[in-house]
Design a protein around this motif. Structure first.
Motif, PDB file in Angstrom:
ATOM      1  N   ILE A  60      -2.514  14.903 -19.881  1.00  0.00           N
ATOM      2  CA  ILE A  60      -2.994  13.526 -19.848  1.00  0.00           C
ATOM      3  C   ILE A  60      -1.869  12.611 -19.364  1.00  0.00           C
ATOM      4  N   ILE A  61      -2.157  11.866 -18.293  1.00  0.00           N
ATOM      5  CA  ILE A  61      -1.216  10.863 -17.772  1.00  0.00           C
ATOM      6  C   ILE A  61      -1.965   9.537 -17.811  1.00  0.00           C
ATOM      7  N   PRO A  62      -1.781   8.742 -18.855  1.00  0.00           N
ATOM      8  CA  PRO A  62      -2.621   7.559 -19.058  1.00  0.00           C
ATOM      9  C   PRO A  62      -2.408   6.434 -18.052  1.00  0.00           C
ATOM     10  N   ASP A  63      -1.247   6.378 -17.415  1.00  0.00           N
ATOM     11  CA  ASP A  63      -0.933   5.272 -16.511  1.00  0.00           C
ATOM     12  C   ASP A  63      -1.246   5.648 -15.061  1.00  0.00           C
ATOM     13  N   ARG A  64      -1.987   4.791 -14.367  1.00  0.00           N
ATOM     14  CA  ARG A  64      -2.381   5.097 -12.992  1.00  0.00           C
ATOM     15  C   ARG A  64      -1.186   5.188 -12.058  1.00  0.00           C
ATOM     16  N   ALA A  65      -0.199   4.357 -12.263  1.00  0.00           N
ATOM     17  CA  ALA A  65       0.994   4.419 -11.421  1.00  0.00           C
ATOM     18  C   ALA A  65       1.699   5.756 -11.604  1.00  0.00           C
ATOM     19  N   VAL A  83     -12.715   0.502  -5.889  1.00  0.00           N
ATOM     20  CA  VAL A  83     -11.553   0.794  -5.052  1.00  0.00           C
ATOM     21  C   VAL A  83     -10.357   0.004  -5.569  1.00  0.00           C
ATOM     22  N   VAL A  84      -9.287   0.708  -5.880  1.00  0.00           N
ATOM     23  CA  VAL A  84      -8.041   0.088  -6.328  1.00  0.00           C
ATOM     24  C   VAL A  84      -6.976   0.391  -5.283  1.00  0.00           C
ATOM     25  N   GLN A  85      -6.374  -0.634  -4.713  1.00  0.00           N
ATOM     26  CA  GLN A  85      -5.429  -0.439  -3.616  1.00  0.00           C
ATOM     27  C   GLN A  85      -3.996  -0.827  -4.002  1.00  0.00           C
ATOM     28  N   ASP A  86      -3.070  -0.359  -3.166  1.00  0.00           N
ATOM     29  CA  ASP A  86      -1.650  -0.738  -3.246  1.00  0.00           C
ATOM     30  C   ASP A  86      -0.987  -0.319  -4.557  1.00  0.00           C
ATOM     31  N   VAL A  87      -1.221   0.909  -4.965  1.00  0.00           N
ATOM     32  CA  VAL A  87      -0.550   1.484  -6.127  1.00  0.00           C
ATOM     33  C   VAL A  87       0.623   2.320  -5.616  1.00  0.00           C
ATOM     34  N   LEU A 103     -11.834   5.099  -6.679  1.00  0.00           N
ATOM     35  CA  LEU A 103     -10.888   5.585  -5.681  1.00  0.00           C
ATOM     36  C   LEU A 103      -9.632   4.746  -5.779  1.00  0.00           C
ATOM     37  N   ILE A 104      -8.501   5.383  -6.006  1.00  0.00           N
ATOM     38  CA  ILE A 104      -7.223   4.697  -6.121  1.00  0.00           C
ATOM     39  C   ILE A 104      -6.338   5.143  -4.967  1.00  0.00           C
ATOM     40  N   VAL A 105      -5.865   4.200  -4.161  1.00  0.00           N
ATOM     41  CA  VAL A 105      -5.062   4.539  -2.993  1.00  0.00           C
ATOM     42  C   VAL A 105      -3.737   3.792  -3.029  1.00  0.00           C
ATOM     43  N   ALA A 106      -2.723   4.409  -2.445  1.00  0.00           N
ATOM     44  CA  ALA A 106      -1.418   3.751  -2.351  1.00  0.00           C
ATOM     45  C   ALA A 106      -1.422   2.648  -1.312  1.00  0.00           C
TER      46      ALA A 106
END
Length: 207
Positions: free
Chosen positions: A28-33, A169-173, A134-137
């Motif tokens: 488990i890695i709770p932090d998205r970053a 959509v979550v961007q710029d991580v 969807l999480i993108v850098a």
């Protein structure tokens, strides 16, 4: 027709070093970053190992941060052009949960974490996978400018199309970290140490 002439199947497997990289990584890695940081680490090692491009992805349960699967680009390692990081991460996640639909009733909502906006192939694969996020850098032109990859004719409203289908959509991580991996890859390209596979442009063969 002689069926012995035709291939009747193929397989795509992750490289052996994945197990080494995941050793000691918590379930488990709770932090998205932090989940994105793992993706960057896998992407950087992937091209250095010669499996494919500098791309990696993972699927996690959004509510808990539990890692369901990881994937890297294994186009060169497998000889299969569709074996992109998103495809391998989604496919192994679906195999693990036993469903083609990662948004099926009874399953926790799943997210795909990837180190840049998906290419045209992986855009469709992500949309149809059942993930809810969807999480993108990053999503700008830098990937193609730095790496020289052709990501295909992506629609301008690509993020809005996901959102319209219930996929956040979550961007710029960790965007800068993604670009650092691409720049390291480009330096290896310029020195002739790695192969750039690409779509053909007109009559010109790919590099």
């Amino acid at each position: 027709m002689d069926m012995a002439y035709f291939a009747t199947g193929y397989s795509v497997n992750l490289p052996d070093w994945i197990g080494e990289e995941l050793h000691g990584v918590p379930d488990i890695i709770p932090d998205r970053a932090e989940r994105m940081a793992l993706v960057h680490r896998l992407a950087d090692r992937n091209w250095r190992e010669g499996n494919g491009g500098p791309f990696a992805a993972l699927v996690a349960e959004s509510d808990t941060g539990r890692i369901v699967s990881v994937g890297v680009n294994v186009v060169l390692g497998s000889g299969i052009s569709s074996a992109h990081a998103e495809v391998t991460a989604l496919g192994t996640a679906q195999a693990r949960v036993g469903s083609w639909d990662l948004g099926a009733e009874g399953l926790s909502p799943h997210e795909l974490v990837v180190n840049w906006r998906p290419c045209v192939q992986c855009y469709g694969a992500t949309m149809w996978s059942g993930v809810r996020t969807l999480i993108v850098a990053g999503s700008g032109p830098e990937l193609e400018e730095i790496s020289t990859f052709d990501e295909g004719p992506m629609v301008a409203d690509w993020a809005e199309q996901f959102e319209a289908r219930g996929i956040e959509v979550v961007q710029d991580v960790l965007r800068d970290e993604a670009l650092a991996v691409f720049r390291a890859y480009r330096a290896a390209v310029d020195s002739g140490r790695v192969v750039v596979y690409n779509a053909r442009s007109g009559d010109d063969a790919a590099e």
